[in-house]
Design an enzyme around this catalytic site. Structure first.
Site, PDB file in Angstrom:
ATOM      1  N   ASP A 106       0.889  -1.153   0.000  1.00  0.00           N
ATOM      2  CA  ASP A 106       0.000   0.000   0.000  1.00  0.00           C
ATOM      3  C   ASP A 106       0.937   1.216   0.000  1.00  0.00           C
ATOM      4  O   ASP A 106       2.154   1.062   0.196  1.00  0.00           O
ATOM      5  CB  ASP A 106      -0.879  -0.060   1.267  1.00  0.00           C
ATOM      6  N   ASP A 121       0.001   5.135   1.105  1.00  0.00           N
ATOM      7  CA  ASP A 121      -0.195   6.068   2.218  1.00  0.00           C
ATOM      8  C   ASP A 121      -0.082   5.355   3.561  1.00  0.00           C
ATOM      9  O   ASP A 121      -0.714   4.317   3.784  1.00  0.00           O
ATOM     10  CB  ASP A 121      -1.581   6.723   2.123  1.00  0.00           C
TER      11      ASP A 121
END
Length: 277
Positions: free
Chosen positions: A10, A12
């Site tokens: 991922d 963020d």
């Protein structure tokens, strides 16, 4: 050896230490209008609207890029990415941020070429010089049908597509790293051969902790960049060691078979006649 490993990050709060959307809005001073609009539309649509707001107020693409280049990242995350790549892992990103933000940050950090694929919401600059952010999945046309995920992106569907593409290349293991609620759906898609690395005390970790048995993959939590690097490299080393042991076992059993064949073959051969001079 580690080419049999696909590491999916991922972005963020996993690669970078903050949310890139919030960071840009905060740093450019548009928090108030963002908070007013937040209850009225999906996040992805809101970000497109906020880019219009920035543009109307004279903020340029250079202003946005400068802010992105200052984004906080733990230095050990950078070394973890470089080390995993050097060990032969294939690295991919699955993120609900957008392509412009991610590529700007990765290029600035010199990391863009380490990733073979970035799955995220499209972000492009239109003819007026304004950043447009559109949904990965166009929910105005049809729904992706997953109740766990936001309307613009089901990361579980992306993981299924990655699984289908790598299954054609033989047996590969996935290591998935994430922090948010959107990372829960893909964690449910991982198999017993895979590894899930949730960030501790973040939404995905909370969701997994409610019923860890729903996750087939082996779970290894992490707190910060230093722990992420240590845990990730330990898993890669372990998979590589298992691979070496498994290959050695195959070679050993093949050797045994060859020896049996050669001994049996030798016995069956007629003895050479000794010729006296």
């Amino acid at each position: 050896m580690a080419a049999a490993i696909v590491v999916v990050f991922d972005f963020d709060k996993t690669i970078i230490d903050v949310d890139s959307d919030n960071w840009v809005i905060d740093e450019l001073g548009f928090n108030e209008s963002f908070n007013q609009l937040l209850p009225t539309m999906p996040w992805n649509s809101l970000m497109d609207r906020m880019m219009k707001e920035l543009h109307s107020n004279g903020k340029t693409m250079e202003d946005i890029a400068e802010v992105l280049k200052r984004i906080p990242i733990h230095p050990r995350v950078i070394s973890a990415i470089k080390a995993a790549h050097a060990l032969g892992c294939e690295l991919r990103i699955v993120s609900d941020a957008n392509m412009f933000f991610i590529e700007t940050i990765l290029k600035h950090l010199g990391l863009k070429d380490y990733f073979s694929e970035i799955n995220t919401n499209p972000g492009f600059v239109d003819e007026e010089g304004r950043l447009r952010i559109s949904p990965y999945h166009d929910f105005t046309q049809s729904s992706h049908g997953c109740s766990l995920c936001p309307p613009n992106m089901c990361k579980g569907l992306i993981i299924e597509r990655i699984q289908a593409s790598i299954s054609k290349e033989g047996s590969k293991k996935i290591i998935y790293l994430g922090d948010g609620g959107g990372d829960y759906c893909p964690s449910l898609k991982l198999t017993e051969a895979d590894y899930m690395m949730p960030r501790k005390n973040f939404p995905v970790w909370d969701l997994i902790s409610k019923n860890p048995k729903l996750i087939k993959a082996e779970i290894h939590e992490w707190n910060d960049g230093a722990e992420m690097e240590r845990v990730l490299l330990q898993i890669i080393e372990r998979i590589s060691r298992e691979e070496i042991n498994s290959n050695s076992a195959k070679l050993f059993s093949a050797d045994c078979k060859l020896q049996t064949i050669s001994i049996a073959g030798h016995d069956a051969m007629p003895q050479a006649l000794s010729v006296t001079q």
